[in-house]
Enzyme design. Sequence first.
Site, mmCIF file in Angstrom:
data_model
loop_
_atom_site.group_PDB
_atom_site.id
_atom_site.type_symbol
_atom_site.label_atom_id
_atom_site.label_comp_id
_atom_site.label_asym_id
_atom_site.label_seq_id
_atom_site.Cartn_x
_atom_site.Cartn_y
_atom_site.Cartn_z
ATOM 1 N N ASP A 113 27.609 -15.346 -18.313
ATOM 2 C CA ASP A 113 28.232 -14.246 -19.175
ATOM 3 C C ASP A 113 27.219 -12.769 -19.129
ATOM 4 O O ASP A 113 27.668 -11.653 -19.041
ATOM 5 C CB ASP A 113 28.122 -14.478 -20.788
ATOM 6 C CG ASP A 113 26.831 -15.017 -21.440
ATOM 7 O OD1 ASP A 113 25.932 -15.290 -20.370
ATOM 8 O OD2 ASP A 113 26.556 -14.902 -22.517
ATOM 9 N N LYS A 149 15.164 -21.178 -26.563
ATOM 10 C CA LYS A 149 15.107 -20.542 -25.605
ATOM 11 C C LYS A 149 14.369 -19.151 -25.899
ATOM 12 O O LYS A 149 13.749 -18.502 -24.992
ATOM 13 C CB LYS A 149 16.345 -19.943 -25.080
ATOM 14 C CG LYS A 149 17.505 -19.290 -26.230
ATOM 15 C CD LYS A 149 18.739 -19.002 -25.595
ATOM 16 C CE LYS A 149 19.479 -18.210 -26.358
ATOM 17 N NZ LYS A 149 20.022 -18.799 -27.691
ATOM 18 N N ASP A 193 27.736 -15.937 -27.184
ATOM 19 C CA ASP A 193 27.485 -16.694 -28.533
ATOM 20 C C ASP A 193 27.913 -15.758 -29.565
ATOM 21 O O ASP A 193 28.521 -16.330 -30.478
ATOM 22 C CB ASP A 193 26.061 -16.927 -28.597
ATOM 23 C CG ASP A 193 25.521 -17.808 -27.606
ATOM 24 O OD1 ASP A 193 26.285 -18.005 -26.881
ATOM 25 O OD2 ASP A 193 24.373 -17.976 -27.445
ATOM 26 N N GLY A 223 21.395 -26.126 -28.938
ATOM 27 C CA GLY A 223 22.404 -25.795 -27.978
ATOM 28 C C GLY A 223 23.807 -25.136 -28.661
ATOM 29 O O GLY A 223 24.604 -24.643 -27.761
ATOM 30 N N TYR A 233 15.137 -18.811 -19.512
ATOM 31 C CA TYR A 233 16.321 -17.870 -19.721
ATOM 32 C C TYR A 233 16.155 -16.300 -19.081
ATOM 33 O O TYR A 233 17.045 -16.067 -18.259
ATOM 34 C CB TYR A 233 16.562 -17.881 -21.210
ATOM 35 C CG TYR A 233 18.057 -17.271 -21.230
ATOM 36 C CD1 TYR A 233 19.198 -18.271 -21.494
ATOM 37 C CD2 TYR A 233 18.202 -15.910 -21.340
ATOM 38 C CE1 TYR A 233 20.439 -17.490 -21.496
ATOM 39 C CE2 TYR A 233 19.557 -15.452 -21.631
ATOM 40 C CZ TYR A 233 20.689 -16.180 -21.568
ATOM 41 O OH TYR A 233 21.959 -15.554 -21.867
ATOM 42 N N GLU A 254 29.117 -21.588 -17.753
ATOM 43 C CA GLU A 254 27.817 -21.386 -18.489
ATOM 44 C C GLU A 254 26.813 -20.451 -17.221
ATOM 45 O O GLU A 254 26.742 -20.424 -16.310
ATOM 46 C CB GLU A 254 27.049 -22.781 -18.288
ATOM 47 C CG GLU A 254 26.249 -23.302 -19.531
ATOM 48 C CD GLU A 254 27.161 -23.144 -20.658
ATOM 49 O OE1 GLU A 254 27.054 -21.933 -21.358
ATOM 50 O OE2 GLU A 254 27.829 -24.070 -21.172
ATOM 51 N N HIS A 255 26.137 -19.787 -18.062
ATOM 52 C CA HIS A 255 24.884 -18.699 -17.437
ATOM 53 C C HIS A 255 25.670 -17.907 -16.704
ATOM 54 O O HIS A 255 25.169 -17.325 -15.702
ATOM 55 C CB HIS A 255 24.055 -19.438 -16.764
ATOM 56 C CG HIS A 255 22.905 -19.979 -17.684
ATOM 57 N ND1 HIS A 255 21.832 -19.263 -18.057
ATOM 58 C CD2 HIS A 255 22.483 -21.395 -18.148
ATOM 59 C CE1 HIS A 255 20.892 -20.026 -18.958
ATOM 60 N NE2 HIS A 255 21.580 -21.316 -18.773
ATOM 61 N N SER A 309 22.273 -21.468 -32.989
ATOM 62 C CA SER A 309 22.092 -21.272 -34.329
ATOM 63 C C SER A 309 21.586 -19.771 -34.455
ATOM 64 O O SER A 309 21.782 -19.142 -35.392
ATOM 65 C CB SER A 309 21.064 -22.167 -34.648
ATOM 66 O OG SER A 309 19.988 -22.149 -33.794
ATOM 67 N N GLY A 312 17.769 -24.959 -32.089
ATOM 68 C CA GLY A 312 17.308 -25.481 -30.665
ATOM 69 C C GLY A 312 18.308 -26.505 -30.249
ATOM 70 O O GLY A 312 18.030 -27.231 -29.448
HETATM 71 C C1 GLA Z 1 22.558 -18.830 -24.469
HETATM 72 C C2 GLA Z 1 22.930 -17.411 -24.206
HETATM 73 C C3 GLA Z 1 24.206 -17.165 -23.897
HETATM 74 C C4 GLA Z 1 24.813 -17.742 -22.553
HETATM 75 C C5 GLA Z 1 24.306 -18.979 -22.567
HETATM 76 C C6 GLA Z 1 24.441 -19.811 -21.142
HETATM 77 O O1 GLA Z 1 23.451 -19.590 -25.211
HETATM 78 O O2 GLA Z 1 22.692 -16.952 -25.626
HETATM 79 O O3 GLA Z 1 24.464 -15.532 -23.921
HETATM 80 O O4 GLA Z 1 24.129 -16.951 -21.548
HETATM 81 O O5 GLA Z 1 22.940 -19.172 -23.012
HETATM 82 O O6 GLA Z 1 25.899 -19.699 -21.044
#
Ligand code: GLA
Length: 520
Positions: A65, A260, A212, A165, A268, A62-63, A168, A163
């Site tokens: 990429d 976000k 994503d 997670g 973000y 997570e966070h 979408s 929204g």
């Molecule tokens: C969102 C972003 C992704 C990634 C995640 C966290 O979904 O679009 O690129 O950074 O948050 O892992």
Amino acid sequence: MDESVPNFASLADIYCDTSTAGGIPLDLSTRWNSLLSLFRETYGCAPDFVARSPGRVNIIGEHIDYSLYDVLPMAVTADVLVAVNVLSSPLVKIANLDAERFPSQEFHIPVEGDIEIDASKHEWTNYFKAGLKGALQFLRRKCEGDWNPAGMEIVIDGIVPAGGGMSSSAALVCASALSVMVANSHDVSKRDLLDLAVVSERAVGVFSGGMDQAASIFSKRDYLLDCAFFPSFHAEHVPVPRSNPEITVLVAQSFVAADKHVTAPKNYNLRVVECTFAALILAKLHQVLLKPDSSPLGFSLRNAQEEIMRKQNRLDQAPEEQLMAMISIAEEKLQKKDGYTREDLADILGTSVKNLEEEHMSRFPVQADKFQLRSRALHVFSEARRVFDFKKILSDVQNAHGGLGEQELRLLGNLMNATQKSCSEVYDCSCPELDQICAIARQAGTYGSRLTGAGWGGCTVHLLPQSNVEKVTKALKEEYYSKHFSNMTEEKLKQALVISKPSSGSAVVTGAAMEFHHSI
Ligand code: GLA
């Protein structure tokens, strides 16, 4: 040649739940029929094709990429459908199955110049326009000279919770970009679609990594997607070994809306800036030069790792050792535990605050007096290590032609739990509701529970034995949903807790699937 986005004529090729008549789950065929009916009512004809792209759940990573470290997501069944009739004049008419929330619009595609998107106004059509903009830029580059964009009559239906997670927005941008490419008779490679969808989404104001979009485009039914971003993008399909006990992935919504796009300046996008500064400062303190890379602001922690390890002659060390070295380096060099001011950063980088802001903070607004470089870098390096360990457990078992036993499942779960702790305490991207859901679920019998996606709300992902599904969902209903939402309907509860199976990625649907699904 890069693999093309597949073309399917049957819904059963796309969706993995084949438990109902005709191989198409009942609610999916009802949904497709509604889409086709509205299309005929609105435009008086059947669509030429439907472009679809799914949402995703991230299993681990997570966070990281956008710092160009590997992540391990999978696509889910919930998707966005863009049904299209191609027009010869450059007009776009766009309607949504949920007309009340998402009102129809019409606009012209400029013959020259770009599609205008006002990222400060959060209109649903911005995401379609983002996909359109990226696709048009791509097509204009490819088809030099006398080329006129096709117009489109469109009906959209999205069932990835907004929204929630599960990405979408990426599903909508990918499906939209794909629909524009197909409407303009372009055979679309997955790679091209990824590149243009990532850039397109940044036009809506979020400087996300590519996870994503990659998951939405490249995923394959029954496989996780191992995405690597450095030195360039590469995806592999990872089989989930059989297990004893049998396991399940459960996704639980918090119903804390996490948009976000709205909170980007202090959540973000700020994290993207903090990670970029951490990379620049670590490079500066080691006197190494970073070449620009594909991360949102051009300088990533993975890039800094490569150059620092090169300078220290450690590039031949195993990836996990390099990551441990980077953790020690971050602890030693990023000393300001309460954060860095703009002046601190400018001072270390040998520049002025004005230049610093112009070079690294002018592409989008960020709201912060202090930048938390130490904690953000520590999360990134430790999370990258967890992804590495997670993948190793899966591949060791697979290579030994074995299955995941209780011991491996506990290890996988512990890694997911450690991610949650780090997201909550170090990266500061959780929220009390997400922490609470994870605690309740673990107590009721999951191996691992954590937030998935950007966080600050949205949803959680859980790895658990099939035999504990009832216990865990009961605990969540009693201890979370009924406490937070006094009059929650059965329908809403059904959306809240979903068993997710790895599903297939983007596709173009034509032929028989465009007819009504009478079989149901
Ligand atoms: C969102 C972003 C992704 C990634 C995640 C966290 O979904 O679009 O690129 O950074 O948050 O892992």
